[in-house]
Every structure is written in C-alpha cells, then in structure tokens.
Design a protein around this motif. Structure first.
Motif, PDB file in Angstrom:
ATOM      1  N   SER A 114      12.742  12.720   0.794  1.00 52.63           N
ATOM      2  CA  SER A 114      12.420  11.815  -0.231  1.00 52.63           C
ATOM      3  C   SER A 114      11.443  12.752  -1.192  1.00 52.63           C
ATOM      4  O   SER A 114      11.406  12.446  -2.678  1.00 52.63           O
ATOM      5  N   ARG A 144      14.181  -2.177  -6.533  1.00 55.35           N
ATOM      6  CA  ARG A 144      13.087  -2.350  -5.804  1.00 55.35           C
ATOM      7  C   ARG A 144      13.676  -1.376  -5.386  1.00 55.35           C
ATOM      8  O   ARG A 144      12.490  -0.681  -4.507  1.00 55.35           O
ATOM      9  N   SER A 177      13.608   3.933  -4.756  1.00 54.00           N
ATOM     10  CA  SER A 177      12.859   4.279  -3.949  1.00 54.00           C
ATOM     11  C   SER A 177      12.665   5.895  -3.379  1.00 54.00           C
ATOM     12  O   SER A 177      14.220   5.874  -3.087  1.00 54.00           O
ATOM     13  N   SER A 199       8.819  10.085  -9.790  1.00 56.30           N
ATOM     14  CA  SER A 199       9.551   9.339  -9.276  1.00 56.30           C
ATOM     15  C   SER A 199      10.464   8.289  -9.575  1.00 56.30           C
ATOM     16  O   SER A 199       9.734   8.407 -10.803  1.00 56.30           O
ATOM     17  N   LEU A 202      11.330   5.433  -9.590  1.00 54.01           N
ATOM     18  CA  LEU A 202      10.843   4.084  -9.144  1.00 54.01           C
ATOM     19  C   LEU A 202       9.481   4.269 -10.671  1.00 54.01           C
ATOM     20  O   LEU A 202       9.419   2.793 -11.349  1.00 54.01           O
ATOM     21  N   ILE A 261       8.076  -2.573  -9.302  1.00 58.19           N
ATOM     22  CA  ILE A 261       7.074  -2.099  -8.765  1.00 58.19           C
ATOM     23  C   ILE A 261       6.009  -3.517  -8.261  1.00 58.19           C
ATOM     24  O   ILE A 261       5.847  -3.885  -9.464  1.00 58.19           O
ATOM     25  N   ASP A 265       5.833   3.997  -4.190  1.00 56.98           N
ATOM     26  CA  ASP A 265       7.560   3.617  -4.041  1.00 56.98           C
ATOM     27  C   ASP A 265       7.898   4.095  -2.600  1.00 56.98           C
ATOM     28  O   ASP A 265       8.715   3.548  -2.114  1.00 56.98           O
ATOM     29  N   ASP A 266       7.038   4.695  -1.768  1.00 52.47           N
ATOM     30  CA  ASP A 266       6.607   4.734  -0.794  1.00 52.47           C
ATOM     31  C   ASP A 266       7.127   3.621   0.049  1.00 52.47           C
ATOM     32  O   ASP A 266       7.053   3.965   1.173  1.00 52.47           O
ATOM     33  N   ASP A 270       9.798   0.066   0.876  1.00 53.08           N
ATOM     34  CA  ASP A 270      10.131  -0.480   1.815  1.00 53.08           C
ATOM     35  C   ASP A 270       9.584  -1.037   3.886  1.00 53.08           C
ATOM     36  O   ASP A 270      10.258  -1.209   4.387  1.00 53.08           O
TER      37      ASP A 270
END
Length: 552
Positions: A147, A387, A391, A514, A516, A532, A547-548, A551
């Motif tokens: 990531s 979405r 990520s 990022s 996102l 977001i 954005d982490d 999930d």
C-alpha cells in the motif's frame, strides 16, 4: 401412552440423525464466501441497529416484481376490454365464438401471463432470501501489503525528468481545471437531481427482479450457452492462454495471474467459470488430476444480485425440485415488437446440466482425495467498486481483472481505469468484453478509439484490441432474429497489460496522497458524490491515511 412416548422418541432420534447427516453433508460441500461493504447509497433501512443487513432490498425487489405483474395483467385486461367493446360496435354481426378474434387471443394471453408470471415469482422467492454474509470485511488473499507504493497519473515516460519538473506539473494541475464550471455535488441543479434522483448520478445497480431473470437466462441456463461461448468463454480462454505462457516454468499451483477480480459480477457465472477452470497437471500430494489455478473475487454493487448469486453457488445445499428451478424469462417483456407471443411462454431451467455436473464431479473428488485437496476458490463482495479497490490497501494485490458488460456503467470512466490500475500488480492483465453503451449516469461517453487512448495514458500496453464482427445477443440468442427489433451488440474485446511506472516522482513522499484522495477531488469539481465515506472524512479531516479505513 407408552406407544405414543416411544413414537415421540423415535421421531426425535430420527430428526437428530437427519440433522447430523445434514451437518456432515454441509461440511463436505463446496462453499463460496460472501462479503458486504455497505455503500453510501445504502439507506438507513439497509442495516439494523447492530450493523447487520436487513435484506430489505430483497423484499423491495420482490414487491416491485409483484406490482409489475399486477400492472401487466391490468394492462392486458384493459386491452381485452377495449378490444371487446370496439369489435362489438364495429363488427356487430361478427361470430363471437371465432377463435381468431383478437379479444379471444387476449384472454389466452392473460391466462398464460398469469401462470408464467406466478411461476417466476415462485423462483424469485427461492432466490431472494437472506443469506450468510460477512459484514464490513473483505477477502484476504494473503498478498503482501504494497500500500505504500503509490503511483502517479498520468505516468511520466520521460525517465530523465527531475523533481522540479514534477513539482511544476503538479502545481499547474492543481490550479487549472477545465471542469471549474461544474457545480459541487451539494449544489447540483434540480434537473440533474431529477434525472438521477435514485443514485445521484452514480453507477446504478441492476437490482430488480426482472434483471435477475435476464441475467439468469444468459448466465445459468442452456438458453444462454451460445452467448457465453462468445463472451465468458473468450475471456476464460484468454486468461488461460496467458496463464499457460507464464506458468510453463513454474511448479506453483496458483497462477501468476491470480487472484482474478471480476467487477460487475452480477449473478457470478463468469467468476464461477474462471474459478472452476482447471489444469490437468497431476498434483503430487493429492494425486488429483485437476487443480484450480485461479483464486477469484467477484464484486457487484447490488445486494439483490449478490443474494441470488449466493443461492446459485449453494443451490445443491437445498432440496430444490425442477418446478422451482423453471422460469419464463420473456414473460414480463413489453408487449412491443412481437411477431407472435409463443416465445413469451418458453421456459428455461437453471442451472444448466453442465453446472450440476461440475458440482457433482467436485464433490466426488473431494470425497476421494486427501485433506489437501484443492477446491475452487470464489469470494463475492457486495459494495462499491471504486470505493473499495481504489484504496491503498488494495494496491498491487491482483494478478488480473476480467470485465464483461461492465465498463460502460461508469459515471467517470477515468475512475474505473485508474482503479483497475491501482489493484493490478505490474505485469497484470485486464481482459474486457462488452459494448460501450454508456449508461444514463455517464458523464463521459468516449468512443472505443478514445477509450484506447485513455487506457494507454494510464500505463497499459495493448496486447489485443478488436471490435467483434459477430453480433452477440444480450439475453437470449433469439433476440437477434425474433421480433421487429433486434437487441444485440458487437462488443469491444481487449487484453491490456500493466507496465512498470518509470516516473521518478513516485520515489517522493506521498504520505498524504492516494488514488482515493485524487478521485475525491475529481468528484468535488465534477458534481459527484464523495468517494470517501463521510464518517471517515469527519474522523480525519486531513484525509491522511483515511482511505485505509474503508475496508474495515
């Protein structure tokens, strides 16, 4: 009294044994895991106070289908009344017992429509019911976390570029906007709001019961077999061909092109076909002649589609009979462009025998092989594609992406292209088949040539690119030749490969950047809903690492 007590005990013991057998049978069955990531389009009724799905979407879909059947029968009844009164006045001496009378034919149509639509309702009630699902988590394919390797867009192919040039380019991009005249999402005008009143201009899920019947016909019945040969089979053959080239010197079971992501999965047949694709190389440990090289993850934004897909993947767990597996896919078609109504009463049975044979062969192998027997691996995610997969936690996770009748659902096609780039590993493949019949929510409607330029711009190399010479029906092969209007496509087919990003800018500190967050800015200036979640923005207004969290 004693006899009655003995009978009760026997019934309890028998029921206990049946339950034990059923539990043992379930443990031996192949299963697919389903996941649900609530989207911003999810209303308050989608989840209960404990955060569990209420499955209201399934109830709504069933109720709407029932309302639609009532409307169809009312329309036919009204037509019968109008025809009867009209003929009574215009043809007073006409033989009322004649079977060639239009009103008589309408009576027959009313009767047959009532029967077939009711049967469809029975089928839908079996498919659209609550099912086991994982909430707020995603499948874990045990891939390394990459990531932190953020990329830039567009990629800079000039390897001699320096940091000052990159900085200048970024500053210019930040201060220049060709879309500056577009109002922010909260200021969208009433016209746009009325056009997209349900999804606010976002990708619309295929979540009606009628869509279920359409997809079922194409994906899971013998009627759609010839269509799948030209669509799904082409994708699977391309994937397997590249797998064989890459895997020729590898002893690993899992393909370098795995995991495979299937966006817009619908009822999951393409994902199923990829996951059940096997190689004939003998496994040393299990002595099995087959192993399944592709781990497959499907994604769709419709809980209704996901619910029906669950029942299809697990249909062999239930006591289905042919009556409840028979449907009439054309029964609720509009009464237009018909040469005659006979096609309307044709039935289809799902799933096709090929699928039943695949399940039976798999269960046979599972019983005969050791505990190390490898099974087809499918997971199904219900949520928003951009979405979830834009990520950083999903970056460089997948070996390939397979899209079928999907890309033209995009509101902003840049989002789909860059999301696919984000999730693919370098060298990964994107295999696509489908028309560019851009949906009503689309802000951009590029031609295939313009789409090709956008894909190249994102850092992909074109391996194959063609427009099919053959007309392919969307739902049923007869759609091309039956009726006074044909519904068919000459789909765009391509295979592209993600190339390494030579941009030296990627070595800089992008801790606050990022994909996102970039897409968030794009949506703000193009009148779109936030990518977001609001709760994430509220929790961290700086957007750092926000954005982490999507999930979880």
């Amino acid at each position: 009294m004693y006899l009655f007590a003995s009978l009760i005990i026997m019934i309890i013991v028998k029921a206990s044994k049946v339950e034990d057998i059923q539990q043992q049978s379930d443990e031996e069955q192949w299963k697919a895991s389903f996941y649900y990531i609530p989207t911003q389009n999810s209303n308050e009724e989608s989840l209960d106070k404990d955060g569990l799905p209420t499955f209201n979407e399934l109830k709504v879909a069933l109720n709407k289908y029932r309302d639609m059947t009532d409307d169809i029968l009312y329309q036919l009844s009204r037509a019968h009344e109008v025809a009867s009164r009209t003929e009574h006045i215009l043809y007073p001496n006409h033989d009322t017992n004649s079977q060639s009378q239009f009103p008589s034919k309408l009576e027959h149509k009313i009767k047959r429509s009532a029967e077939t639509l009711e049967q469809n309702m029975i089928v839908l009630e079996r498919l659209l019911k609550p099912f086991p699902i994982n909430i707020g988590i995603l499948p874990n394919h045990n891939s390394e976390d990459n990531s932190t390797n953020l990329f830039t867009f567009p990629p800079n192919n000039d390897v001699n570029s320096n940091n000052d040039q990159c900085k200048t380019s970024r500053e210019a991009s930040a201060t220049t906007s060709i879309a500056r005249y577009i109002a922010p999402y909260k200021e969208m005008n009433d016209v746009n709001q009325r056009i997209n009143d349900k999804y606010n201009g976002e990708e619309e899920p295929y979540d009606t019961a009628s869509h279920i019947l359409t997809h079922m016909t194409r994906e899971w019945t013998d009627s759609g077999a010839s269509i799948r040969i030209d669509t799904h089979d082409w994708i699977v053959d391309e994937l397997l061909s590249y797998h064989n080239e890459l895997d020729s010197s590898s002893d690993c079971q899992e393909s370098p092109l795995s995991p495979v992501l299937v966006p817009g999965a619908g009822l999951g047949r393409l994902a199923f076909d990829i996951a059940f694709t096997h190689s004939n190389r003998t496994d040393i440990n299990t002595k099995s002649q087959y192993f399944y090289p592709f781990i497959v993850e499907a994604i769709d934004n419709s809980l209704v589609m996901g619910g029906a897909a669950y029942q299809l993947f697990h249909y062999h767990h239930s006591e289905h009979d042919e009556e409840n597996l028979t449907m009439y896919p054309m029964a609720n078609d509009p009464y237009i462009n018909e040469v005659n109504s006979e096609r309307r009463w044709k039935s289809s049975v799902f799933p096709e025998d090929k699928v039943s044979d695949q399940f039976n062969n798999l269960l046979k192998d599972m019983k005969q092989s050791s505990d190390a027997f490898q099974q087809p691996n499918i997971s199904y995610v219900i949520g928003d594609f951009v979405r979830i997969y834009a990520s950083p936690t999903k970056q460089n996770v997948y070996g390939s992406v397979a899209t079928c009748f999907f890309i033209d659902t995009a509101t902003n096609i840049y989002e789909y292209i860059l999301t696919i780039r984000n999730l693919l590993r370098t060298g990964g493949l994107w295999i696509n088949l489908g028309p560019v019949q851009w949906h009503r929510n689309a802000q951009l409607q590029p031609t295939t040539a313009e789409l090709k330029d956008l894909i190249l711009l994102a850092g992909f190399e074109i391996m194959k690119w063609e427009i099919s010479d053959k007309l392919i029906a969307y739902r049923h092969p007869d759609d091309i030749i039956v009726g006074t209007r044909a519904e068919a496509y000459r789909p765009l087919k391509f295979v592209v490969q993600l190339q390494p990003d030579p941009d030296e800018c990627s070595t800089q500190d992008h801790s606050n950047t990022s994909l996102l967050s970039s897409l968030e800015k794009v949506r703000q200036v193009t009148g779109r809903k936030s990518v977001i979640p609001k709760e994430v923005i509220d929790a961290d207004t700086s957007n750092t690492n926000s954005d982490d969290d999507i999930d979880t």
